[in-house]
Every structure is written in C-alpha cells, then in structure tokens.
Enzyme design. Sequence first.
Site, PDB file in Angstrom:
ATOM      1  N   ASN A 511       0.832  -1.200   0.000  1.00  0.00           N
ATOM      2  CA  ASN A 511       0.000   0.000   0.000  1.00  0.00           C
ATOM      3  C   ASN A 511       0.864   1.246   0.000  1.00  0.00           C
ATOM      4  OD1 ASN A 511      -2.715   0.648  -0.197  1.00  0.00           O
ATOM      5  ND2 ASN A 511      -2.880   1.190   1.972  1.00  0.00           N
ATOM      6  N   ASP A 546      -7.146  -4.858   5.791  1.00  0.00           N
ATOM      7  CA  ASP A 546      -6.607  -6.108   5.251  1.00  0.00           C
ATOM      8  C   ASP A 546      -7.030  -7.299   6.098  1.00  0.00           C
ATOM      9  OD1 ASP A 546      -5.183  -5.412   7.463  1.00  0.00           O
ATOM     10  OD2 ASP A 546      -3.217  -5.964   6.642  1.00  0.00           O
TER      11      ASP A 546
END
Length: 644
Positions: A511, A546
Amino acid sequence: MALVLAAGGLCAAVVALLLSRLDVSAEVLKLCLQISVPVAAVALILAALFIYRILDDRRQIAESEQRFRRAMEDSAIGIAIVGLDGRIHETNPAFAAMLGYSKQEIEALTFFQITHPDDVQIGRETMDGMWAGTVNAFHFEKRYLRKDGTPVWAHLAGSVIRDEKSGSPLYLVSQIEDIDARKQSEARIAEAETRWNFALASAGQGVWDLDMRKGGTTYSATWVKMLGYADGELDGDPDRWLAMIHPDDRENVAEADRAHLEGRTPFFEAEFRMRHKDGHWVWILDRGKTLERDKDGRLVRAIGSLTDITQRKQTEESLIVSAAMLADEKERLRVTLQSIGDAVICTDAANRITFMNPVAEKLTGVVGAEALGKTLGHVYWAVDEETGQRIGMTRPALGSASPVDQNSRAVLIRRDDTRCSIRQVVSPIMNDRQEFCGLVIVFQDFTDARALQRQLAYAAAHDALTGLANRSSFIRTMEELVDRSRKAGTARPAGEHHFMFIDLDHFKLVNDTGGHAAGDALLKRVAEAIRGALGPEDIVARLGGDEFAVILKAGSSAGARIAARSVIDAIRGLQFSWDGRLHAIDASIGLAPIHSNSGEVDEIIARADAACYAAKGAGRGCVSVAPDDTGSRGQAEPPLAAAS
C-alpha cells in the site's frame, strides 16, 4: 127469468082448467085457452134451455177445475194454496219435491215453518196491504228450508183471492220457483267481480267501458279517483278523455286510437299525461280493445284499463339522469385510466377481461381489443420472483371481507416468454349485496426499481471492493449460527462450525509503495484466492482494511486447520506484481470453534483475533487455534506453520 116464465105458463094452465069448471062463457074460456097454451109452451122451452145452461156451466166448471188441477200437478214450479193463517191447504208435487217433503207432509205445515228464520219478515208489507185491500198480487225472493234444514232460494209470486161481494181476502195462490242455482251463480259472479275490482284497485288500474248503444263511456271509481273526480262525474261524452290529455301527447294518442279503430293494430296501447282535476299532470298507461263493431265496421263496444304510471315515469327519468351521470363518470374514469402511468386490467365474475388500458397493453404485449372477453390467464400470467409459483387471482369467500392483495415481487411472463418485474395490487369488485363481480388489477413496471433494490440490498450486505460479505452481514450470519448452536444444546456436535480470522502480512508495504490502487488490486486478488481455497458452503467476508473472516460451516478441528493452511498457501502463491515490482504476500490466521458453549459472537471473534495475534508473534504465515474451554481462554495452542 126462465123460472118466471115457466111459473106464468103453469098459472095460465091452472086458470084455464078452473075456468072450464066454472060457469064461464065460451068466449072467455076460449080466449084463456088461446093465451095459456103458448105461454106454457114458451115456459117449457125456456125451462129446458135453462136446465141445459146449468148443466153446461157445471161441465165447464168441472173442465176448468180439471185443467187447473192438471196444470197444478204437472207444473214444473211449485204452486200452493195458502190460508190467511199461513197454513198450506193444498200444494203440488213440484213444491213438495223442491223442499224434500211428500205432498201430505208439506200440507200439514205452515209457510212460517218452512221459511228461513232470517226471511220471515219478508213479505210482511204484502200481507198488511192484503188486509187493507190495496194489494191483490205480490212477488219477492226469500229463502225456504228444506226438510234436511238446508236453505234454498225461491222466487214467490201470487194473487189474493177475495170474496166477490165483500172483497174480504179468502186465501192466497202462490207460485214458488226454485232460484237457488241462479242465486249461487250470482254470488260467484259477485265474488269474482269483487276480487277483480279489488285486484284492479290494488294495482291502481281503472276501467273504462265505451258502449255506443248506451250513448257514451263509463269509468270505474278507481279511474275517476285517479284523476281526482267523483264517481260518475266523467261519464258520458266518449271524446272527453282526449281533451284531458297533455297537448304534447295528444297527437300520438290520437294516432294510436285511429290505428286501432281502423283495424291496423290488434289493441290500443299508449302512455301519455292526463290533467288531474287540481291541475297537475298524471302519467297514464292506457290499454284497450274493440269488442264489437256494427255491420259497417263502426265501433259499437270497447273496453280498456288505465294505470297510473307516474311513479314509474319519475323513476325512469331519475334513471335516465343517473345513467347520463354514470356515463359521464365512466368516460372520466376511462380517460383517467387511459392517461395514468399504471397498467389496469378489469375482469368480470367469470374472470373474463372487460378492460385494459394502453399501459397494460404495452406491458403484456397484447392489444386490448384482442384481449376483451378472454380469460385473464391468456393475457396476464404473474409468478412469484423467488418461488416461481403462479400468483393466483382468487375471489373472496362468500360473506368474508374483500382484502386488497399487494405483491411487490411479482414477475409478469409475456407470451414471447420475456419477463418483466412488476408490483401488482389486486382488488375484488363487490356489489351492494356483497356479491363478487370481478377484479381490478393495477400493476407497474418494477424492473428498474427491483434491480435497484437488489443492488442496494447487495451493497448493504457486501464489500464494495471485493464483493465478499461485509462486516455487518457477516456478524448477522455469525449470530444466527451461534443461536442455532446454543439451541442445539450440544457442546461438540459432529459437524461444528469454525471461525477463521485472517490478517494479511506485508500488506502495508504494498500500500505504501504502490499506493491505494495497488492495495485495492491486491485485496481483490486475496478475496478471490480465499474464496477459491474454500468450499461453496463456507462464508467469506472482509471485515475491513486487510482483515478477512471465514465461517467454516462444517468439519472437525483438524479439517479447519487444513482449510486455514490452504488459505495461507493460496495467498502466498498469488505472486502479486505492481508497476513491474513483485510483492510477496502472506497471511496469519486465528481459528476459534463455534458451538453451544462458545459464548457470544464478540467473544468468539476476540478469541480468534487473539489466536491470529499469536500466529503473527510466532513468525507470521501460520495458523493458531484459540483454546476451546473457558478455563484456558486466552492461551492459544502453539501456532502451526503453513506448508511451503
């Protein structure tokens, strides 16, 4: 006179004899003889004639008496000779037979004994007039009593026989005619006429009778009362009724009258207004027929009836107004139904289509003219979207309420097998007697709205990025499973459920280096990998960021561990690349069983989360199983490394 002459002749003969013995001159004696001889001869002749006359009179009297008695005996009607005291001196067989007596029995009675008690006073005035010398003949009707006590009507006619010198009444000669059959017939006729008049009066019908022999028309009491007149006030002029007709109706009535008089119609019938005596108009139904014509075909006798139909006419006028208003209302309704955006279909009680508006034609694909008269199933076939079962259009039960049936998940199947999602409202049509008359089906094209509903429902239960179940829907599913397990009451059922908490390892690096686009792309890949590693019954969700979660619907603890390792292997083998850079991704998993003693949902999630934390502490990329008993809660089993 004959006796005087005979006596004179005898005296002359005696004188002549005496003179012959006396000393009388011959001339005198001769003269006396000449006179006495003719006188004696004449006297003898007259005496003979007188005797013959007496004998003839007696013969005639005997013959007359014989004729009277023969006539009396053979007469078909009763004859009686009655004394002034009422005693029957003599009667004939006809009278005795009429009352059921023998001749001897009835002659032993008086007229008072054989007269009906209610009619004894009848004829009293006649008797009074007889004694007063003013009545010599009489006739009247009264009832007699037969021998068996039954009454019989008779017509009594007779004469008073009086003394020739004094004029005093001597006895009565009566003729008695049996009129009982006539009286009964008259009673039946009177009764029938009474019923007929009553029926006419009850029906409000008057009768008119035109008789040219009697000089005009007569009207019944009901007829004249109908127009406010007194009985007999309108009798006479046969054309007066035409003058009483409303000017606007007179020509039509006159034409109907002429048509019947000329023989062009079998009877006269017309409806018209007649003026009441107080000035208002009364509607009349007049029916009549000619009964008799003369040799030239001119009317002689006609009869008919008139009925007051004012109330009916007023009702008809009200119905005409109501029908016009109803037609206007129907037209407004038709225009409204043609203009609205909803589809409308109407049926009758036999489920045949009576109306379709243009929107209904468009949605069903059937033209209204083609659909009219056909059963509803030929045009409109709706099924339930979820079950596929046809949605029936049933009438309400007799005497029950008339509910409106609404369905928001109906699907219309057209003739070409295309489908259209609809929302329908079905309303029964009931009349004022609560009788079923048909249905009104109002429906709308709900395809877009239904699709939007499905989209919203899907979005409310799924993660927008991965398409997996979102946290809220997943928690609801968990609650249902926990509740069912608790109700089952078994600590370790043969097919228990397991909760799997998944946390990605090294996701933050992807990310941070590739941006959110790279992170989102990776999360989608991870979701596919998890879904592919599990069975179709297992539930997969993204809890946020996540973090993922799985409910293994059935299996042992060992099987759950194997499934968890399969998930780790699938994620590890993704080989995710972004902007030419390969990223190594792994996952740590915490497992917790779901059964009757597992506690609440948040407790199960907390144990699985703790186990996942233990797996990360053990080096990541492995599975940790949360303790199953409440006494060792929080102390996870040693983590199990996934196969490389």
